[in-house]
Design an enzyme around this catalytic site. Structure first.
Site, PDB file in Angstrom:
ATOM      1  N   GLY A   1      22.691  51.891  87.964  1.00  0.00           N
ATOM      2  CA  GLY A   1      22.442  50.596  87.641  1.00  0.00           C
ATOM      3  C   GLY A   1      22.796  50.481  86.073  1.00  0.00           C
TER       4      GLY A   1
ATOM      5  N   SER B   1      25.769  48.714  84.148  1.00  0.00           N
ATOM      6  CA  SER B   1      26.381  47.314  83.761  1.00  0.00           C
ATOM      7  C   SER B   1      25.445  46.169  83.997  1.00  0.00           C
ATOM      8  CB  SER B   1      27.740  47.182  84.475  1.00  0.00           C
ATOM      9  OG  SER B   1      28.557  48.205  84.050  1.00  0.00           O
TER      10      SER B   1
ATOM     11  N   SER C   1      28.182  49.924  92.396  1.00  0.00           N
ATOM     12  CA  SER C   1      29.128  50.563  93.513  1.00  0.00           C
ATOM     13  C   SER C   1      28.107  51.053  94.624  1.00  0.00           C
ATOM     14  CB  SER C   1      29.818  51.758  93.098  1.00  0.00           C
ATOM     15  OG  SER C   1      30.657  50.974  92.046  1.00  0.00           O
TER      16      SER C   1
ATOM     17  N   GLU D   1      30.347  61.841  84.384  1.00  0.00           N
ATOM     18  CA  GLU D   1      31.176  60.857  84.944  1.00  0.00           C
ATOM     19  C   GLU D   1      32.779  61.181  84.441  1.00  0.00           C
ATOM     20  OE1 GLU D   1      30.185  56.664  84.696  1.00  0.00           O
ATOM     21  OE2 GLU D   1      31.305  56.237  86.267  1.00  0.00           O
TER      22      GLU D   1
ATOM     23  N   ASN E   1      40.802  50.291  79.357  1.00  0.00           N
ATOM     24  CA  ASN E   1      41.910  50.780  78.705  1.00  0.00           C
ATOM     25  C   ASN E   1      41.675  50.420  77.113  1.00  0.00           C
ATOM     26  OD1 ASN E   1      43.827  52.009  80.082  1.00  0.00           O
ATOM     27  ND2 ASN E   1      45.099  50.149  80.348  1.00  0.00           N
ATOM     28  N   GLU E   2      41.111  49.499  76.804  1.00  0.00           N
ATOM     29  CA  GLU E   2      40.972  49.146  75.351  1.00  0.00           C
ATOM     30  C   GLU E   2      39.807  50.048  74.585  1.00  0.00           C
ATOM     31  OE1 GLU E   2      40.989  46.769  77.671  1.00  0.00           O
ATOM     32  OE2 GLU E   2      42.841  45.929  77.218  1.00  0.00           O
TER      33      GLU E   2
HETATM   34  C1  FAD Z   1      35.284  49.271  90.604  1.00  0.00           C
HETATM   35  C2  FAD Z   1      34.507  49.231  89.710  1.00  0.00           C
HETATM   36  C3  FAD Z   1      33.273  49.903  90.186  1.00  0.00           C
HETATM   37  C4  FAD Z   1      32.117  49.911  89.264  1.00  0.00           C
HETATM   38  N1  FAD Z   1      30.969  50.464  89.517  1.00  0.00           N
HETATM   39  C5  FAD Z   1      29.893  50.495  88.775  1.00  0.00           C
HETATM   40  C6  FAD Z   1      28.681  51.070  88.867  1.00  0.00           C
HETATM   41  O1  FAD Z   1      28.549  51.612  89.821  1.00  0.00           O
HETATM   42  N2  FAD Z   1      27.455  50.899  88.111  1.00  0.00           N
HETATM   43  C7  FAD Z   1      27.849  50.129  86.862  1.00  0.00           C
HETATM   44  O2  FAD Z   1      26.851  50.072  86.136  1.00  0.00           O
HETATM   45  N3  FAD Z   1      29.107  49.586  86.600  1.00  0.00           N
HETATM   46  C8  FAD Z   1      30.039  49.657  87.316  1.00  0.00           C
HETATM   47  N4  FAD Z   1      31.250  49.115  87.075  1.00  0.00           N
HETATM   48  C9  FAD Z   1      31.189  48.138  85.860  1.00  0.00           C
HETATM   49  C10 FAD Z   1      32.229  48.891  84.735  1.00  0.00           C
HETATM   50  O3  FAD Z   1      31.493  49.932  84.064  1.00  0.00           O
HETATM   51  C11 FAD Z   1      32.537  47.624  83.689  1.00  0.00           C
HETATM   52  O4  FAD Z   1      33.293  46.773  84.539  1.00  0.00           O
HETATM   53  C12 FAD Z   1      33.078  48.147  82.579  1.00  0.00           C
HETATM   54  O5  FAD Z   1      32.360  48.958  81.783  1.00  0.00           O
HETATM   55  C13 FAD Z   1      33.869  47.104  81.515  1.00  0.00           C
HETATM   56  O6  FAD Z   1      32.718  45.980  81.376  1.00  0.00           O
HETATM   57  P1  FAD Z   1      32.758  44.432  81.915  1.00  0.00           P
HETATM   58  O7  FAD Z   1      33.225  44.430  83.441  1.00  0.00           O
HETATM   59  O8  FAD Z   1      31.670  43.731  81.520  1.00  0.00           O
HETATM   60  O9  FAD Z   1      33.942  44.062  80.778  1.00  0.00           O
HETATM   61  P2  FAD Z   1      33.590  43.606  79.214  1.00  0.00           P
HETATM   62  O10 FAD Z   1      33.055  44.704  78.538  1.00  0.00           O
HETATM   63  O11 FAD Z   1      33.336  42.139  79.083  1.00  0.00           O
HETATM   64  O12 FAD Z   1      35.163  43.680  78.629  1.00  0.00           O
HETATM   65  C14 FAD Z   1      36.151  42.491  79.048  1.00  0.00           C
HETATM   66  C15 FAD Z   1      37.510  42.857  78.403  1.00  0.00           C
HETATM   67  O13 FAD Z   1      37.305  43.107  76.667  1.00  0.00           O
HETATM   68  C16 FAD Z   1      37.788  44.191  76.260  1.00  0.00           C
HETATM   69  N5  FAD Z   1      36.808  44.634  75.483  1.00  0.00           N
HETATM   70  C17 FAD Z   1      35.547  44.942  75.341  1.00  0.00           C
HETATM   71  N6  FAD Z   1      34.869  45.401  74.141  1.00  0.00           N
HETATM   72  C18 FAD Z   1      36.162  45.608  73.534  1.00  0.00           C
HETATM   73  C19 FAD Z   1      36.606  46.205  72.292  1.00  0.00           C
HETATM   74  N7  FAD Z   1      35.307  46.680  71.431  1.00  0.00           N
HETATM   75  N8  FAD Z   1      37.714  46.365  71.530  1.00  0.00           N
HETATM   76  C20 FAD Z   1      38.772  45.948  72.516  1.00  0.00           C
HETATM   77  N9  FAD Z   1      38.359  45.275  73.757  1.00  0.00           N
HETATM   78  C21 FAD Z   1      37.181  45.126  74.074  1.00  0.00           C
HETATM   79  C22 FAD Z   1      37.532  45.301  77.405  1.00  0.00           C
HETATM   80  O14 FAD Z   1      38.381  46.315  77.308  1.00  0.00           O
HETATM   81  C23 FAD Z   1      38.321  44.309  78.584  1.00  0.00           C
HETATM   82  O15 FAD Z   1      39.476  44.164  78.733  1.00  0.00           O
HETATM   83  C24 FAD Z   1      32.130  49.150  88.138  1.00  0.00           C
HETATM   84  C25 FAD Z   1      33.445  48.291  87.741  1.00  0.00           C
HETATM   85  C26 FAD Z   1      34.587  48.456  88.699  1.00  0.00           C
HETATM   86  C27 FAD Z   1      35.835  47.693  88.204  1.00  0.00           C
END
Ligand code: FAD
Length: 394
Positions: free
Chosen positions: A129, A131, A165, A248, A371-372
């Protein structure tokens, strides 16, 4: 380090898999991996207990914690042979690979005794827990609150986690929450262990593009964590959370090339059958995929090599970026090899597997660091370039 050299261990694992992934477990072969993570959950939990009976859960944990004390290289051998045999996606992955090592490093004796044996035996399953809707890449922005009950000493948690997840199939969750009212950024956080089966926790599965629902929103409204279930000190949750991310991003992905190789072989098999392989462009892309996979293998071996300069970290930083982009491209190649058939829903397991590969690999470049964010890490930590401008809070 040459993982090929661990031949005795390799044969032992291969033999164990050949004799145990049979009978009722046969249905699990190649199931439950990315994009298929909610498949046959009860049978996969039973499979965890079967693995435990063979002492193949948590093989990297120290022996006094119930593991086998395998080296990192030996753990990769295990993962490779497990994948080669078609071993199903591990329901116990988050317990074994994330919270287990964190408790071994930072937990109290009582926490180790309470939690580690049930992770190892496949009796309790965990989810992560971290995100929240406005805290993903910027994790320090979390808003979930934990306040102490002055009477019982318990922590009362309110807020929302997202993309959690396997929460709907788990017993416990570790939660990063804000315990100091008014604190911002990395300060004032707490790392809590919470049972999911309690009043004040609501889990809502989120259906993904591939049809499965592997992750969830988890809502807390007055849920409780016991006083002794704080890892580290209240206010120092960030330190524990980052250490866990280190686990991780560590070895868990180094052994996955075996399943990547199987996916590539399946693509080649279908390209031969349906004539797609006659296209010189497809042939080139297959060759490039093969080269990329070999590069990934050597990169992993380099990461595993004992490097007296202590300079391994740079390769580790590049590894996630490399494998996730390679895998996403493999998904696109799979669709182009299938051609029009890629668009048809069917029960053909080979086609379904490639469709899942395409759909789920879109997520590879997001979870565990987008990626970023990976590029930022490579630039700043690997190459020593100036940090990108950040707000004053982080
Ligand atoms: C299949 C899957 C399983 C997951 N499982 C878990 C889980 O079990 N527990 C959990 O806690 N989380 C989980 N996650 C969440 C995951 O950790 C987040 O999706 C990830 O950290 C990205 O955060 P966000 O989705 O809020 O995107 P955001 O952080 O909002 O990013 C959106 C976009 O902005 C870009 N961006 C953000 N900051 C910057 C920067 N400083 N410079 C350049 N670009 C930037 C990102 O690269 C992305 O393209 C999971 C995600 C997926 C897809």
């Amino acid at each position: 380090m040459n993982t090929e050299s661990n031949s005795a261990l390799r044969s032992e694992i291969a033999e164990w898999m050949a004799t145990h992934l049979t009978g009722r477990f046969e249905a699990l072969r190649f199931r439950g991996n990315s994009g298929d993570g909610d498949a046959l959950p009860e049978l996969r939990k039973e499979w965890e207990r079967e693995l435990a009976r063979g002492r193949w859960t948590c093989p990297g944990w120290p022996e006094d914690m119930g593991g086998r004390g395998l080296s990192v290289a030996e753990q990769v051998v295990f993962q490779e042979e497990y994948g080669r045999a078609g071993g199903p996606g591990r329901m116990g992955h988050i317990g074994e690979g994330l919270i287990g090592p964190t408790l071994i490093a930072f937990g109290t004796e009582e926490q180790k005794q309470r939690f580690l044996p049930k992770i190892r035996s496949g009796e309790e399953f965990w989810c992560q827990g971290y995100s929240e809707p406005s805290a993903g890449s910027d994790l320090a922005n979390i808003r979930t609150r934990a306040r102490k009950d002055p009477v019982t000493g318990e922590w009362i948690v309110s807020g929302q986690k997202v993309w959690t997840s396997l929460a709907h199939l788990s017993d416990w969750i570790f939660v990063l929450a804000r315990c100091d009212e008014g604190s911002v950024g990395r300060n004032g956080l707490i790392f809590l262990l919470l049972p999911l089966d309690q009043h004040g926790v609501e889990i809502q599965p989120i259906r993904q593009i591939g049809g499965s629902a592997e992750f969830n929103s988890v809502f807390f409204e007055g849920a409780r964590a016991r006083a002794e279930h704080v890892v580290g000190a209240p206010g120092e949750g960030w330190k524990i959370a980052m250490a866990l991310l280190g686990f991780e991003r560590g070895i868990s992905t180094l052994g996955q090339q075996m399943s990547f190789a199987q996916e590539l072989e399946l693509i080649i098999e279908i390209a031969r059958e349906n004539g797609a392989g006659r296209s010189p462009i497809i042939r080139q892309r297959i060759a490039r995929a093969w080269v990329g996979l070999r590069a990934m293998r050597y990169l992993a071996m380099r990461v595993l090599a004992d490097d007296p300069s202590g300079d391994m970290r740079r390769e580790v930083l590049g590894y996630k970026y490399h494998w996730s982009n390679w895998h996403r491209d493999l998904g696109k190649l799979a669709m182009d090899v299938l051609g029009l058939e890629a668009n048809i829903v069917s029960n053909d397991p080979r086609r379904e597997r490639l469709q899942q590969l395409f759909l789920f690999s879109r997520a590879d470049t997001i979870y565990g660091g987008t990626n970023e964010i990976q590029l930022n890490l490579i630039a700043e930590q690997g190459l020593g370039m100036p940090r990108e401008p950040r707000g004053t809070l982080g």
